[in-house]
Scaffold this motif. Structure first.
Motif, PDB file in Angstrom:
ATOM      1  N   THR A 117     -19.736  53.192  81.535  1.00 15.20           N
ATOM      2  CA  THR A 117     -21.008  53.824  81.901  1.00 15.20           C
ATOM      3  C   THR A 117     -20.807  55.286  82.286  1.00 15.20           C
ATOM      4  N   LEU A 118     -19.759  55.567  83.035  1.00 11.85           N
ATOM      5  CA  LEU A 118     -19.502  56.943  83.448  1.00 11.85           C
ATOM      6  C   LEU A 118     -18.981  57.787  82.291  1.00 11.85           C
ATOM      7  N   LEU A 119     -18.162  57.194  81.431  1.00  5.64           N
ATOM      8  CA  LEU A 119     -17.675  57.934  80.262  1.00  5.64           C
ATOM      9  C   LEU A 119     -18.832  58.353  79.370  1.00  5.64           C
ATOM     10  N   LEU A 120     -19.822  57.489  79.231  1.00 13.41           N
ATOM     11  CA  LEU A 120     -21.001  57.823  78.438  1.00 13.41           C
ATOM     12  C   LEU A 120     -21.742  59.002  79.072  1.00 13.41           C
ATOM     13  N   LYS A 121     -21.868  58.998  80.400  1.00 15.23           N
ATOM     14  CA  LYS A 121     -22.521  60.110  81.100  1.00 15.23           C
ATOM     15  C   LYS A 121     -21.731  61.411  80.959  1.00 15.23           C
ATOM     16  N   LEU A 122     -20.416  61.275  80.841  1.00 15.79           N
ATOM     17  CA  LEU A 122     -19.553  62.455  80.720  1.00 15.79           C
ATOM     18  C   LEU A 122     -19.457  62.968  79.284  1.00 15.79           C
ATOM     19  N   GLY A 123     -20.208  62.341  78.374  1.00 17.53           N
ATOM     20  CA  GLY A 123     -20.186  62.782  76.977  1.00 17.53           C
ATOM     21  C   GLY A 123     -18.952  62.340  76.219  1.00 17.53           C
ATOM     22  N   ARG A 124     -18.403  61.206  76.585  1.00 18.53           N
ATOM     23  CA  ARG A 124     -17.221  60.651  75.923  1.00 18.53           C
ATOM     24  C   ARG A 124     -17.569  59.262  75.370  1.00 18.53           C
ATOM     25  N   PRO A 125     -18.507  59.217  74.408  1.00 17.89           N
ATOM     26  CA  PRO A 125     -19.031  57.936  73.947  1.00 17.89           C
ATOM     27  C   PRO A 125     -18.012  57.048  73.233  1.00 17.89           C
ATOM     28  N   ALA A 126     -17.079  57.622  72.500  1.00 16.77           N
ATOM     29  CA  ALA A 126     -16.088  56.793  71.795  1.00 16.77           C
ATOM     30  C   ALA A 126     -15.244  56.003  72.793  1.00 16.77           C
ATOM     31  N   GLU A 127     -14.855  56.646  73.886  1.00 11.14           N
ATOM     32  CA  GLU A 127     -14.098  55.942  74.921  1.00 11.14           C
ATOM     33  C   GLU A 127     -14.982  54.905  75.604  1.00 11.14           C
ATOM     34  N   ALA A 128     -16.249  55.249  75.790  1.00 17.15           N
ATOM     35  CA  ALA A 128     -17.184  54.307  76.413  1.00 17.15           C
ATOM     36  C   ALA A 128     -17.301  53.042  75.570  1.00 17.15           C
ATOM     37  N   VAL A 129     -17.376  53.204  74.244  1.00 19.34           N
ATOM     38  CA  VAL A 129     -17.478  52.041  73.345  1.00 19.34           C
ATOM     39  C   VAL A 129     -16.312  51.094  73.589  1.00 19.34           C
ATOM     40  N   THR A 130     -15.110  51.649  73.658  1.00 18.28           N
ATOM     41  CA  THR A 130     -13.915  50.822  73.863  1.00 18.28           C
ATOM     42  C   THR A 130     -14.031  49.987  75.134  1.00 18.28           C
ATOM     43  N   HIS A 131     -14.476  50.611  76.212  1.00 15.36           N
ATOM     44  CA  HIS A 131     -14.540  49.892  77.491  1.00 15.36           C
ATOM     45  C   HIS A 131     -15.719  48.920  77.553  1.00 15.36           C
ATOM     46  N   TYR A 132     -16.843  49.271  76.924  1.00 19.91           N
ATOM     47  CA  TYR A 132     -17.946  48.311  76.841  1.00 19.91           C
ATOM     48  C   TYR A 132     -17.509  47.077  76.051  1.00 19.91           C
ATOM     49  N   LEU A 190     -23.807  49.332  74.978  1.00 20.07           N
ATOM     50  CA  LEU A 190     -22.783  49.429  73.933  1.00 20.07           C
ATOM     51  C   LEU A 190     -23.371  50.055  72.667  1.00 20.07           C
ATOM     52  N   GLU A 191     -24.559  49.623  72.288  1.00 22.00           N
ATOM     53  CA  GLU A 191     -25.194  50.173  71.079  1.00 22.00           C
ATOM     54  C   GLU A 191     -25.511  51.659  71.250  1.00 22.00           C
ATOM     55  N   ILE A 192     -25.969  52.057  72.418  1.00 25.28           N
ATOM     56  CA  ILE A 192     -26.231  53.474  72.697  1.00 25.28           C
ATOM     57  C   ILE A 192     -24.939  54.274  72.578  1.00 25.28           C
ATOM     58  N   ALA A 193     -23.860  53.738  73.136  1.00 25.65           N
ATOM     59  CA  ALA A 193     -22.566  54.423  73.067  1.00 25.65           C
ATOM     60  C   ALA A 193     -22.095  54.526  71.624  1.00 25.65           C
ATOM     61  N   ARG A 194     -22.267  53.468  70.839  1.00 30.99           N
ATOM     62  CA  ARG A 194     -21.867  53.511  69.426  1.00 30.99           C
ATOM     63  C   ARG A 194     -22.651  54.573  68.667  1.00 30.99           C
ATOM     64  N   GLN A 195     -23.953  54.635  68.894  1.00 30.28           N
ATOM     65  CA  GLN A 195     -24.781  55.638  68.214  1.00 30.28           C
ATOM     66  C   GLN A 195     -24.374  57.052  68.629  1.00 30.28           C
ATOM     67  N   ALA A 196     -24.112  57.255  69.917  1.00 29.48           N
ATOM     68  CA  ALA A 196     -23.696  58.581  70.397  1.00 29.48           C
ATOM     69  C   ALA A 196     -22.335  58.957  69.823  1.00 29.48           C
ATOM     70  N   ALA A 197     -21.436  57.977  69.708  1.00 26.32           N
ATOM     71  CA  ALA A 197     -20.112  58.246  69.133  1.00 26.32           C
ATOM     72  C   ALA A 197     -20.238  58.608  67.652  1.00 26.32           C
ATOM     73  N   ALA A 198     -21.085  57.891  66.945  1.00 25.07           N
ATOM     74  CA  ALA A 198     -21.297  58.190  65.512  1.00 25.07           C
ATOM     75  C   ALA A 198     -21.897  59.579  65.345  1.00 25.07           C
ATOM     76  N   GLN A 199     -22.864  59.928  66.187  1.00 20.55           N
ATOM     77  CA  GLN A 199     -23.483  61.251  66.101  1.00 20.55           C
ATOM     78  C   GLN A 199     -22.460  62.334  66.422  1.00 20.55           C
ATOM     79  N   SER A 200     -21.616  62.092  67.411  1.00 17.15           N
ATOM     80  CA  SER A 200     -20.595  63.051  67.777  1.00 17.15           C
ATOM     81  C   SER A 200     -19.609  63.266  66.629  1.00 17.15           C
ATOM     82  N   ARG A 201     -19.236  62.162  65.957  1.00 14.83           N
ATOM     83  CA  ARG A 201     -18.316  62.266  64.809  1.00 14.83           C
ATOM     84  C   ARG A 201     -18.968  63.070  63.676  1.00 14.83           C
ATOM     85  N   SER A 202     -20.253  62.812  63.397  1.00 21.77           N
ATOM     86  CA  SER A 202     -20.935  63.514  62.295  1.00 21.77           C
ATOM     87  C   SER A 202     -21.100  64.998  62.598  1.00 21.77           C
TER      88      SER A 202
END
Length: 194
Positions: free
Chosen positions: A146-161, A178-190
């Motif tokens: 939850t905190l990693l997602l707030k810190l803008g580190r969604p890929a790491e958040a996905v792993t922990h979720y 988890l789905e929000i983190a996955r979407q944010a990680a995908a957007q960050s990668r793109s």
């Protein structure tokens, strides 16, 4: 035979007196520690009865007697956190950690206090340390994610979720997070892709 030697009786008496003083000192030290531990136990009982103010006074009394009693620091930290005083709670959890630095539970509790005080990066660091010490704590993985997602580190958040889910955590909103983190990680990668 000892009485016939000059000064031998004084040596025996001095040795006996030294032993007595060591014994009295040890008993006194043990009594002080036992009193502090008893006050801590009374505090826990008062918490269980819903008497947080009285419990806090018992924990504080225990610490006045024995400042390095980690359970009393931890218990007082929990009471203060529940009373919406995260700064004081963080100080007590930090004090307990200085005594017991390898406690995953204390790192998690300090993370909770820091997060409640809006010190997100420091809280994430404490949750990360708790996960290192106890990788099987699903709640700590969730808190860290939850905190990693707030810190803008969604890929790491996905792993922990995902780890929290795999460990059997069943909290409302976990799958959605988890789905929000996955979407944010995908957007960050793109966004990083050329």
């Amino acid at each position: 035979a000892i009485r016939n030697k000059p000064g031998a009786w004084l040596t025996v008496r001095a040795s006996w007196l030294g032993c007595l003083l060591v014994t009295v000192g040890f008993v006194g030290f043990s009594s002080v520690r036992m009193l502090a531990e008893q006050l801590n136990i009374e505090g826990v009982q008062l918490v269980q009865q819903g008497k947080a103010v009285e419990a806090a006074s018992r924990f504080a009394a225990a610490l006045a007697i024995k400042a390095d009693l980690a359970p009393a620091h931890s218990n007082l930290g929990i009471v203060r956190l529940n009373q919406n005083d995260p700064q004081t709670a963080a100080r007590h959890f930090s004090a307990a950690l200085s005594i017991d630095p390898n406690s995953a539970e204390l790192h998690h509790d300090l993370g909770r206090a820091l997060a409640a005080d809006a010190r997100i990066a420091e809280a994430a660091e404490q949750f990360g340390r708790a996960v290192q010490l106890n990788p099987n704590s699903s709640v700590t993985h969730f808190s860290l994610a939850t905190l990693l997602l707030k810190l803008g580190r969604p890929a790491e958040a996905v792993t922990h979720y995902e780890t929290a889910l795999n460990l059997g955590l069943n909290l409302p909103g976990l799958r959605e997070s988890l789905e929000i983190a996955r979407q944010a990680a995908a957007q960050s990668r793109s966004e990083r892709a050329p």
